[in-house]
Design a protein around this motif. Structure first.
Motif, mmCIF file in Angstrom:
data_model
loop_
_atom_site.group_PDB
_atom_site.id
_atom_site.type_symbol
_atom_site.label_atom_id
_atom_site.label_comp_id
_atom_site.label_asym_id
_atom_site.label_seq_id
_atom_site.Cartn_x
_atom_site.Cartn_y
_atom_site.Cartn_z
ATOM 1 N N UNK A 90 17.635 5.454 -16.713
ATOM 2 C CA UNK A 90 18.522 6.480 -16.533
ATOM 3 C C UNK A 90 18.297 6.675 -14.560
ATOM 4 N N UNK A 91 19.790 6.575 -13.844
ATOM 5 C CA UNK A 91 19.327 6.474 -12.637
ATOM 6 C C UNK A 91 19.181 7.737 -11.752
ATOM 7 N N UNK A 92 18.264 7.619 -10.863
ATOM 8 C CA UNK A 92 18.359 9.210 -10.084
ATOM 9 C C UNK A 92 19.537 10.215 -10.022
ATOM 10 N N UNK A 93 20.643 9.409 -9.786
ATOM 11 C CA UNK A 93 21.958 9.797 -9.676
ATOM 12 C C UNK A 93 22.404 10.343 -10.789
ATOM 13 N N UNK A 94 22.214 9.564 -11.987
ATOM 14 C CA UNK A 94 22.660 10.574 -13.503
ATOM 15 C C UNK A 94 21.575 11.541 -13.812
ATOM 16 N N UNK A 95 19.976 11.219 -12.862
ATOM 17 C CA UNK A 95 19.275 12.720 -13.457
ATOM 18 C C UNK A 95 19.322 13.969 -12.537
ATOM 19 N N UNK A 96 20.219 13.687 -11.752
ATOM 20 C CA UNK A 96 20.356 14.788 -10.923
ATOM 21 C C UNK A 96 20.973 15.393 -11.772
ATOM 22 N N UNK B 167 1.276 -1.306 -0.288
ATOM 23 C CA UNK B 167 -0.018 0.067 0.059
ATOM 24 C C UNK B 167 0.481 1.174 -0.247
ATOM 25 N N UNK B 168 1.849 1.085 0.723
ATOM 26 C CA UNK B 168 2.808 2.391 0.588
ATOM 27 C C UNK B 168 3.396 2.659 -0.312
ATOM 28 N N UNK B 169 3.675 1.380 -1.474
ATOM 29 C CA UNK B 169 4.351 1.651 -3.080
ATOM 30 C C UNK B 169 3.316 1.863 -3.531
ATOM 31 N N UNK B 170 1.948 1.919 -3.383
ATOM 32 C CA UNK B 170 1.033 2.357 -4.160
ATOM 33 C C UNK B 170 0.785 3.991 -3.907
ATOM 34 N N UNK B 171 0.636 4.372 -3.125
ATOM 35 C CA UNK B 171 0.562 5.402 -2.223
ATOM 36 C C UNK B 171 1.399 6.537 -2.876
ATOM 37 N N UNK B 172 2.930 5.924 -2.966
ATOM 38 C CA UNK B 172 3.993 6.454 -3.693
ATOM 39 C C UNK B 172 4.087 6.625 -5.302
ATOM 40 N N UNK B 173 2.882 6.471 -5.850
ATOM 41 C CA UNK B 173 2.830 6.218 -7.118
ATOM 42 C C UNK B 173 2.022 6.867 -6.904
ATOM 43 N N UNK B 174 0.832 6.731 -6.436
ATOM 44 C CA UNK B 174 -0.496 8.044 -6.656
ATOM 45 C C UNK B 174 0.641 9.101 -6.549
ATOM 46 N N UNK B 175 0.920 9.689 -5.843
ATOM 47 C CA UNK B 175 1.288 11.127 -5.260
ATOM 48 C C UNK B 175 2.839 11.131 -6.562
ATOM 49 N N UNK B 176 3.419 10.376 -7.168
ATOM 50 C CA UNK B 176 4.245 11.253 -8.232
ATOM 51 C C UNK B 176 3.137 11.190 -9.266
ATOM 52 N N UNK B 177 2.339 10.119 -9.476
ATOM 53 C CA UNK B 177 1.044 10.210 -10.918
ATOM 54 C C UNK B 177 0.375 12.450 -10.379
ATOM 55 N N UNK B 178 0.136 12.297 -9.629
ATOM 56 C CA UNK B 178 -0.067 13.865 -8.794
ATOM 57 C C UNK B 178 0.720 14.420 -10.318
ATOM 58 N N UNK B 179 1.706 14.747 -9.877
ATOM 59 C CA UNK B 179 2.788 15.982 -10.392
ATOM 60 C C UNK B 179 2.755 15.915 -11.802
ATOM 61 N N UNK B 180 2.753 17.310 -12.123
ATOM 62 C CA UNK B 180 2.596 17.652 -13.691
ATOM 63 C C UNK B 180 4.068 17.567 -14.167
ATOM 64 N N UNK B 181 4.145 17.040 -15.296
ATOM 65 C CA UNK B 181 5.691 17.303 -16.494
ATOM 66 C C UNK B 181 6.211 18.562 -16.111
ATOM 67 N N UNK B 182 5.758 20.364 -15.773
ATOM 68 C CA UNK B 182 5.956 21.142 -16.000
ATOM 69 C C UNK B 182 6.833 21.602 -14.355
ATOM 70 N N UNK C 261 10.658 21.566 -9.494
ATOM 71 C CA UNK C 261 11.241 20.977 -8.902
ATOM 72 C C UNK C 261 12.746 21.032 -9.058
ATOM 73 N N UNK C 262 13.333 19.591 -9.892
ATOM 74 C CA UNK C 262 14.452 19.272 -10.354
ATOM 75 C C UNK C 262 15.594 21.114 -10.466
ATOM 76 N N UNK C 263 14.886 21.659 -11.189
ATOM 77 C CA UNK C 263 15.548 22.802 -11.590
ATOM 78 C C UNK C 263 15.959 23.358 -10.462
ATOM 79 N N UNK C 264 14.967 23.547 -9.423
ATOM 80 C CA UNK C 264 15.248 24.161 -7.630
ATOM 81 C C UNK C 264 16.461 23.372 -7.093
ATOM 82 N N UNK C 265 15.708 22.293 -7.230
ATOM 83 C CA UNK C 265 16.901 21.369 -6.578
ATOM 84 C C UNK C 265 18.325 21.075 -7.175
ATOM 85 N N UNK C 266 18.453 21.947 -8.439
ATOM 86 C CA UNK C 266 19.914 21.839 -9.256
ATOM 87 C C UNK C 266 20.334 22.975 -9.291
ATOM 88 N N UNK C 267 19.860 24.191 -8.610
ATOM 89 C CA UNK C 267 20.188 25.047 -8.076
ATOM 90 C C UNK C 267 21.517 25.179 -6.932
#
Length: 578
Positions: free
Chosen positions: A203-209, A50-65, A70-76
């Motif tokens: 792509x891994x999480x690290x490579x994406x960052x 159920x936790x994995x499913x919850x993670x999936x749902x919360x991820x899917x709610x975010x739009x591409x933009x 979020x990624x750009x702010x993290x990179x800065x």
């Protein structure tokens, strides 16, 4: 008791399979740190599914933009540090922590060892820069450009006999094909083989960052001329179909400057910047990229091999960024490409079978020399991806919707018309109804090859906007309509010879899957997807050369005989190409 015990074992196995399937959906896409964390942790108890499913749902709610932002702010908030190979990780982190709280970090190898360090606040970077000096050289003079790439050296290097534990370096490249084949042969089914290939190649999480961080470094350079500009990654780096080692495509977005100028028109006066004027937007793009290309070439730390390809259909600056190890292409005025990346991301996020099938077909095409990194008459990865999407739209019931159906779900905020082209489609994944199709990947892979092995390419074109065949509007060997620039054929470069090779190999692969689609008793025998990733006997000739080939049935028989011999001798019958 024996039956109860067996029932519990079967139920536990089913639970693990379901949990793994959940994790694959969230699996390490560029979009979410949470999703990547989910793929690295195994289910620990009854609530983990159920936790994995919850993670999936919360991820899917975010739009591409939203994810891009979020990624750009993290990179800065991130810096890159070139470290000695025998660095003490704890001491390094303790020193850097004196400048601010460290939120995340990892190490990797590229022309030396590097540490990617993400601070909680951007002020920490300014503190680190204030404490950093410039290297003193005898025969050379450093260019005084302060970037977020640093070099750390040890004042007292450890001795050779030091027992210090080496730091873990995250991989930045895919595994070799030979190793991949061995892993695939240990899978339980063809479907598991396809999911395994995604896990090994994506792509891994690290490579994406690291990709977003590299874009932010180029943005720092461009901001010297255009303070409100944004450099965004697009293409494989963000569309969920990227493979480790793929190029980094960047888009210099100057729209924020134009929007800000419009928003400042208040009161009784209109006030505008005095700007140079040129005859066309293309000329403005060429001049912009020329100046930034010169800056990257002369002042960009670690940027080498800079090429300004300004007369191409889409002008670009190409260079190698040695600290990250990426081959980079920087473009401007390429907003349609960014919308294409978002569309592919949506399709890849709707169902885990989409990414698995795309990754596998691309890998098969690369090994069989259907695609190539060299420009020419070959089928491209983008064309193959469109073919997979079209095939999945044609299933009954469809696995993914057509582009027109996604447009119907769009609201006012999703409306985009770029250079006269309608690029409107829904951005909220929650509005898209899940498919009722339950076909397994082994069926889909086999049917994909059978479908296109018998497709009337001489008569029909492919159109993912409508999800159906249409009469070809031109005489090209392969016609795949651009989803947004609908008057363009994305596969116009493909000639009849290369299309014939694709059709022939698709037919052979469909037949071969029928013969080797089940796990054999011998672990040495190549089967399923592993059998398809062996270069065929008809593939030894170089590209562009035509040679007489025997009947397909004879080639297949020879391939099967070689597979049997390899199982008996414990050797691989054919060479493989990455």
């Amino acid at each position: 008791m024996g039956r109860v015990h067996l029932w519990l074992q079967c139920r536990g196995l089913c639970f693990l399979r379901r949990a793994e399937a959940r994790l694959r959906v969230a699996g390490n896409r560029f979009s979410s740190t949470e999703a990547a964390a989910a793929t690295r942790s195994e289910p620990q108890g009854p609530g983990s599914e159920e936790a994995a499913a919850g993670t999936e749902i919360s991820t899917r709610k975010k739009t591409f933009s939203k994810i891009l932002a979020e990624r750009r702010e993290q990179a800065q908030r991130t810096v890159l540090i070139n470290c000695p190979s025998k660095i003490n990780e704890k001491k390094l982190l303790k020193y850097l922590s004196s400048h601010g709280n460290i939120k995340n970090h990892f190490f990797y190898e590229s022309y030396g060892m590097y540490a990617v360090v993400e601070f909680s606040e951007t002020d920490s970077i300014a503190s680190l820069q204030d404490a950093t000096g410039s290297v003193q050289l005898v025969d050379e003079c450093p260019v005084p450009f302060k970037s977020r790439i640093f070099t750390i050296t040890l004042k007292n290097p450890p001795s050779q006999a030091s027992n210090q534990t080496p730091v873990y370096r995250h991989k930045q490249a895919t595994i070799q094909v030979g190793e991949l084949l061995t892993n695939l042969c240990n899978a339980d089914s063809v479907s598991d083989q396809l999911y395994m290939l995604v896990e090994k190649y994506q792509l891994t999480e690290e490579n994406t960052k690291l990709r977003f961080f590299t874009c932010s470094l180029i943005q720092d350079i461009a901001s010297a001329y255009f303070p409100d500009c944004i450099v965004k990654p697009f293409g494989s780096s963000v569309n969920s179909f990227g493979k480790l080692g793929c190029d980094l495509d960047m888009f210099l977005d100057l729209d924020a400057i134009r929007k800000n100028a419009t928003q400042r028109k208040t009161g009784p006066f209109n006030i505008d910047y005095l700007m140079k004027r040129v005859p066309s937007e293309r000329i403005a793009t060429q001049r912009t990229l020329y100046v930034i290309g010169e800056f990257i070439d002369n002042f960009g730390p670690g940027c080498v091999g800079v090429q300004k390809i300004l007369n191409a259909r889409c002008p670009l600056v190409r260079f190698s960024h040695q600290p990250s190890g990426f081959q980079c292409d920087l473009t401007a005025n390429n907003r349609i490409a960014l919308k294409s990346s978002e569309l592919l991301y949506i399709y890849g996020s709707l169902d885990p079978r989409v990414r698995a099938l795309v990754f596998s077909v691309r890998c098969w095409a690369r090994v069989q020399a259907i695609t190539s990194s060299i420009p020419g008459p070959w089928i491209t990865n983008f064309s193959l991806t469109m073919m997979v999407l079209f095939f999945l739209q044609r299933r009954k019931p469809p696995i993914i919707p057509t582009l027109d159906q996604l447009k119907e779900l769009a609201d006012a905020e999703d409306k985009h018309v770029i250079e006269g082209h309608d690029c409107t489609f829904v951005s909220d994944l929650n509005k898209i109804k899940p498919t009722e199709n339950t076909e397994t990947l082994d069926v889909l892979l086999s049917d994909f090859f059978e479908y296109f092995g018998n497709f009337h390419f001489n008569k029909y074109s492919l159109n993912i906007r409508k999800g159906k065949e249409q009469n070809k509007p031109e005489a090209s060997a392969l016609h795949i309509q651009n989803p947004f620039e609908q008057n363009l054929n994305i596969s116009k470069n493909v000639n009849a010879t290369q299309l014939e090779r694709f059709v022939s190999l698709a037919r052979e692969s469909a037949w071969l899957l029928q013969q080797t689609g089940k796990s054999p008793s011998s672990s040495n025998q190549r089967w399923g997807l592993a059998a398809l990733l062996l270069t065929s006997a008809g593939n030894n000739a170089s590209k562009g050369t035509r040679r007489k080939r025997g009947p397909a049935s004879e080639r297949i028989k020879g391939l099967l005989e070689s597979l049997k011999l390899s199982a008996e001798n414990g050797k691989r019958p054919f060479g493989t190409r990455a």
